[in-house]
Design a protein around this motif. Structure first.
Motif, PDB file in Angstrom:
ATOM      1  N   ALA A 194     -12.324  -6.582  -5.227  1.00 11.18           N
ATOM      2  CA  ALA A 194     -10.925  -6.323  -5.561  1.00 11.18           C
ATOM      3  C   ALA A 194     -10.752  -4.899  -6.064  1.00 11.18           C
ATOM      4  O   ALA A 194      -9.818  -4.184  -5.657  1.00 11.18           O
ATOM      5  CB  ALA A 194     -10.445  -7.321  -6.621  1.00 11.18           C
ATOM      6  N   HIS A 195     -11.657  -4.471  -6.913  1.00 12.42           N
ATOM      7  CA  HIS A 195     -11.564  -3.112  -7.457  1.00 12.42           C
ATOM      8  C   HIS A 195     -11.747  -2.072  -6.355  1.00 12.42           C
ATOM      9  O   HIS A 195     -11.026  -1.065  -6.307  1.00 12.42           O
ATOM     10  CB  HIS A 195     -12.615  -2.928  -8.547  1.00 12.42           C
ATOM     11  CG  HIS A 195     -12.426  -1.691  -9.360  1.00 12.42           C
ATOM     12  ND1 HIS A 195     -11.464  -1.591 -10.342  1.00 12.42           N
ATOM     13  CD2 HIS A 195     -13.058  -0.484  -9.329  1.00 12.42           C
ATOM     14  CE1 HIS A 195     -11.515  -0.393 -10.891  1.00 12.42           C
ATOM     15  NE2 HIS A 195     -12.469   0.307 -10.285  1.00 12.42           N
ATOM     16  N   ALA A 196     -12.708  -2.339  -5.473  1.00  8.07           N
ATOM     17  CA  ALA A 196     -12.974  -1.381  -4.394  1.00  8.07           C
ATOM     18  C   ALA A 196     -11.779  -1.251  -3.456  1.00  8.07           C
ATOM     19  O   ALA A 196     -11.434  -0.142  -3.010  1.00  8.07           O
ATOM     20  CB  ALA A 196     -14.216  -1.822  -3.618  1.00  8.07           C
ATOM     21  N   VAL A 238      -5.126   3.611  -5.724  1.00  7.16           N
ATOM     22  CA  VAL A 238      -4.620   3.249  -7.051  1.00  7.16           C
ATOM     23  C   VAL A 238      -5.461   3.943  -8.117  1.00  7.16           C
ATOM     24  O   VAL A 238      -6.698   3.879  -8.100  1.00  7.16           O
ATOM     25  CB  VAL A 238      -4.657   1.716  -7.246  1.00  7.16           C
ATOM     26  CG1 VAL A 238      -4.171   1.348  -8.642  1.00  7.16           C
ATOM     27  CG2 VAL A 238      -3.808   1.017  -6.186  1.00  7.16           C
ATOM     28  N   ASP A 239      -4.809   4.607  -9.057  1.00  8.80           N
ATOM     29  CA  ASP A 239      -5.472   5.296 -10.162  1.00  8.80           C
ATOM     30  C   ASP A 239      -5.721   4.283 -11.274  1.00  8.80           C
ATOM     31  O   ASP A 239      -4.787   3.850 -11.957  1.00  8.80           O
ATOM     32  CB  ASP A 239      -4.575   6.440 -10.662  1.00  8.80           C
ATOM     33  CG  ASP A 239      -5.162   7.166 -11.856  1.00  8.80           C
ATOM     34  OD1 ASP A 239      -6.386   7.040 -12.094  1.00  8.80           O
ATOM     35  OD2 ASP A 239      -4.387   7.833 -12.580  1.00  8.80           O
ATOM     36  N   MET A 240      -6.990   3.890 -11.468  1.00  3.73           N
ATOM     37  CA  MET A 240      -7.302   2.781 -12.374  1.00  3.73           C
ATOM     38  C   MET A 240      -8.144   3.206 -13.566  1.00  3.73           C
ATOM     39  O   MET A 240      -9.003   4.086 -13.460  1.00  3.73           O
ATOM     40  CB  MET A 240      -8.032   1.680 -11.607  1.00  3.73           C
ATOM     41  CG  MET A 240      -7.168   0.938 -10.612  1.00  3.73           C
ATOM     42  SD  MET A 240      -8.126  -0.256  -9.647  1.00  3.73           S
ATOM     43  CE  MET A 240      -9.086   0.831  -8.593  1.00  3.73           C
ATOM     44  N   LEU A 296      -1.274  -6.348  -3.128  1.00  2.00           N
ATOM     45  CA  LEU A 296      -0.946  -6.023  -4.525  1.00  2.00           C
ATOM     46  C   LEU A 296      -0.635  -4.542  -4.711  1.00  2.00           C
ATOM     47  O   LEU A 296       0.229  -4.185  -5.525  1.00  2.00           O
ATOM     48  CB  LEU A 296      -2.115  -6.414  -5.435  1.00  2.00           C
ATOM     49  CG  LEU A 296      -1.964  -5.999  -6.904  1.00  2.00           C
ATOM     50  CD1 LEU A 296      -0.875  -6.820  -7.585  1.00  2.00           C
ATOM     51  CD2 LEU A 296      -3.287  -6.115  -7.656  1.00  2.00           C
ATOM     52  N   ALA A 297      -1.321  -3.683  -3.986  1.00  2.00           N
ATOM     53  CA  ALA A 297      -1.216  -2.237  -4.213  1.00  2.00           C
ATOM     54  C   ALA A 297       0.227  -1.744  -4.192  1.00  2.00           C
ATOM     55  O   ALA A 297       0.579  -0.793  -4.907  1.00  2.00           O
ATOM     56  CB  ALA A 297      -2.055  -1.492  -3.173  1.00  2.00           C
ATOM     57  N   GLY A 335       1.639   1.322  -9.764  1.00  2.00           N
ATOM     58  CA  GLY A 335       1.934   2.746  -9.757  1.00  2.00           C
ATOM     59  C   GLY A 335       1.552   3.389 -11.059  1.00  2.00           C
ATOM     60  O   GLY A 335       1.454   2.731 -12.105  1.00  2.00           O
ATOM     61  N   GLY A 336       1.348   4.696 -11.025  1.00  2.00           N
ATOM     62  CA  GLY A 336       0.969   5.425 -12.228  1.00  2.00           C
ATOM     63  C   GLY A 336      -0.479   5.151 -12.604  1.00  2.00           C
ATOM     64  O   GLY A 336      -1.332   4.878 -11.761  1.00  2.00           O
ATOM     65  N   ARG A 337      -0.748   5.214 -13.902  1.00  2.00           N
ATOM     66  CA  ARG A 337      -2.097   4.962 -14.420  1.00  2.00           C
ATOM     67  C   ARG A 337      -2.229   3.465 -14.689  1.00  2.00           C
ATOM     68  O   ARG A 337      -1.609   2.940 -15.614  1.00  2.00           O
ATOM     69  CB  ARG A 337      -2.315   5.785 -15.693  1.00  2.00           C
ATOM     70  CG  ARG A 337      -3.756   5.886 -16.159  1.00  2.00           C
ATOM     71  CD  ARG A 337      -3.868   6.989 -17.208  1.00  2.00           C
ATOM     72  NE  ARG A 337      -5.238   7.238 -17.585  1.00  2.00           N
ATOM     73  CZ  ARG A 337      -5.811   6.787 -18.701  1.00  2.00           C
ATOM     74  NH1 ARG A 337      -5.087   6.062 -19.559  1.00  2.00           N
ATOM     75  NH2 ARG A 337      -7.069   7.066 -18.985  1.00  2.00           N
ATOM     76  N   VAL A 338      -3.029   2.790 -13.880  1.00  2.42           N
ATOM     77  CA  VAL A 338      -3.071   1.334 -13.864  1.00  2.42           C
ATOM     78  C   VAL A 338      -4.284   0.819 -14.639  1.00  2.42           C
ATOM     79  O   VAL A 338      -5.425   1.180 -14.331  1.00  2.42           O
ATOM     80  CB  VAL A 338      -3.113   0.798 -12.420  1.00  2.42           C
ATOM     81  CG1 VAL A 338      -3.163  -0.727 -12.421  1.00  2.42           C
ATOM     82  CG2 VAL A 338      -1.913   1.304 -11.635  1.00  2.42           C
TER      83      VAL A 338
END
Length: 386
Positions: free
Chosen positions: A128-130, A137-139, A107-108, A112-115
């Motif tokens: 999944a978050h880790a 990824v900037d989340m 998925l990564a 892109g950008g602020r996700v």
């Protein structure tokens, strides 16, 4: 792209996407990853039993949404989403249910950008978050961003919910008729499933997000018990909580059945619930607040000495297991959300007392003026069978 049986017109999906992008912009979110299957379906039309594996929809500001999921489920997406075929992406089978790698690694590449991600969601795991964080990824947390966009229903959605309400009526009528001393509970529930899926007329039934909840006697003090094979017995109340479902849209409905003569304590509670229901439906007006509905019900409860503290309602609409609520606002004393026309709720003043329970509820729509509309049309009060 072949001909697709989309539930709604393309213009409706465009309006939904515009609303979500506006909410994203307000929170400075460049890219949104949506994992809730209800939100996925609302945005794209996707409908499939694939939410047991990682999947989602990627929303940006300048291109059509991207459906992303297991390669095996890509064919289902191609047949159900409104987007062109090149907006459907599948990840390889070696990612499925293994500790050696994770689908988020695939998925990564699409983010892109602020996700924004739905951190408080049944379908988005800590792992999944880790993995996304490890991929750089900037989340930010975007929990319920899409859910809030769904709060006010379109006229087409209301039409689906009215169809679901007709199915709810048929299911409750059938269960109330079949409940009798000596009848095994699982047989009544089996017929309820048949009625729910058969639907009403040409309006076929979909599977509901929650199975029938049918506790009896002392079990009815616990609201979320399902069923077993024991027979119904004289002298007990059974609470029925079901929802007819049409094209994933729900209209929950609860009624209570008593075999024999209800005790005075239960009759007093019934009177308070009926009074509170009527007061709450009258308070459920555009411009009022969700807490006003709760207070209207709780005022009736206090008259018989019951200080009711749980919430008594929640928003409903399109949903998948394990919940038919939309997980945003609630009818409770601390919630001051302002009601708007075409918001829809399950007004749920259930009582779970020591040794018994009682539930009489309505699915309601906030109207342009006046009291709320009840989507179902069935008598309230305990269904007494002697």
């Amino acid at each position: 792209m072949g001909i697709k049986d989309l539930p709604f017109a393309r213009t409706e999906y465009s309006a939904r996407l515009k609303k979500v992008r506006h909410a994203m912009a307000a929170r400075d979110i460049t890219c949104l990853f949506v994992t809730d299957p209800s939100n996925m379906a609302w945005l794209t039309g996707y409908d499939g039993w694939s939410f047991y594996v990682h999947q989602g929809v990627v929303v940006t500001h300048d291109t059509d949404p991207l459906w992303w999921g297991r390669m095996q489920d890509k064919a289902g997406a191609l047949r159900t989403v409104w987007m062109d075929d090149d907006r459907v992406a599948g990840y390889a089978e070696h990612f499925i249910q293994t500790t050696d790698c994770h689908p988020m690694e695939d998925l990564a590449q699409y983010l892109g950008g602020r996700v924004g991600v739905e951190m408080e969601n049944y379908y988005y795991s800590a792992k999944a978050h880790a993995v996304l964080a490890q991929a750089g990824v900037d989340m930010v947390d975007a929990t319920a961003l899409v859910n809030w966009c769904r709060a006010v229903k379109s006229d087409a959605e209301i039409g689906f919910m009215r169809k679901a309400a007709r199915i709810s009526e048929a299911v409750v009528d059938g269960m109330a008729e079949r409940i009798a001393p000596g009848v095994p509970k699982n047989e009544v529930v089996a017929d309820a499933f048949r009625d729910a899926i058969r639907g009403v007329g040409d309006d076929w039934g979909d599977y509901p997000a929650i199975v029938p909840l049918v506790p009896s006697g002392a079990d009815a003090a616990a609201p979320h018990l399902t069923w077993d094979g024991r027979p119904f017995v004289e002298g007990e109340a059974t609470t029925i909580e079901i929802a007819g479902c049409y094209r994933r849209y729900h209209a929950p409905l609860c009624r209570s059945v008593f075999l024999g003569t209800p005790p005075d304590e239960m009759k007093r509670a019934e009177g308070a619930i009926l009074e509170g229901l009527e007061a709450g439906i009258n308070a459920a007006r555009a411009g009022n607040r969700t807490c006003d509905v709760a207070e209207a019900l709780n005022g009736a409860m206090r008259k018989i000495g019951i200080e009711r503290t749980p919430r008594c309602g929640y928003p409903i609409g399109l949903s998948y297991p394990p919940d038919w609520g939309e997980r945003t606002m609630s009818f409770r004393a601390t919630d001051q959300t302002v009601l708007e026309p075409n918001m829809t709720f399950h007004f749920m003043p259930g009582l779970w007392m020591d040794g018994w329970g009682l539930a009489i509820t309505e699915s309601i729509r906030i109207t342009d003026s006046g009291a709320a509309e009840c989507l179902a049309d069935r008598p309230r009060g305990i269904i007494v069978k002697t």
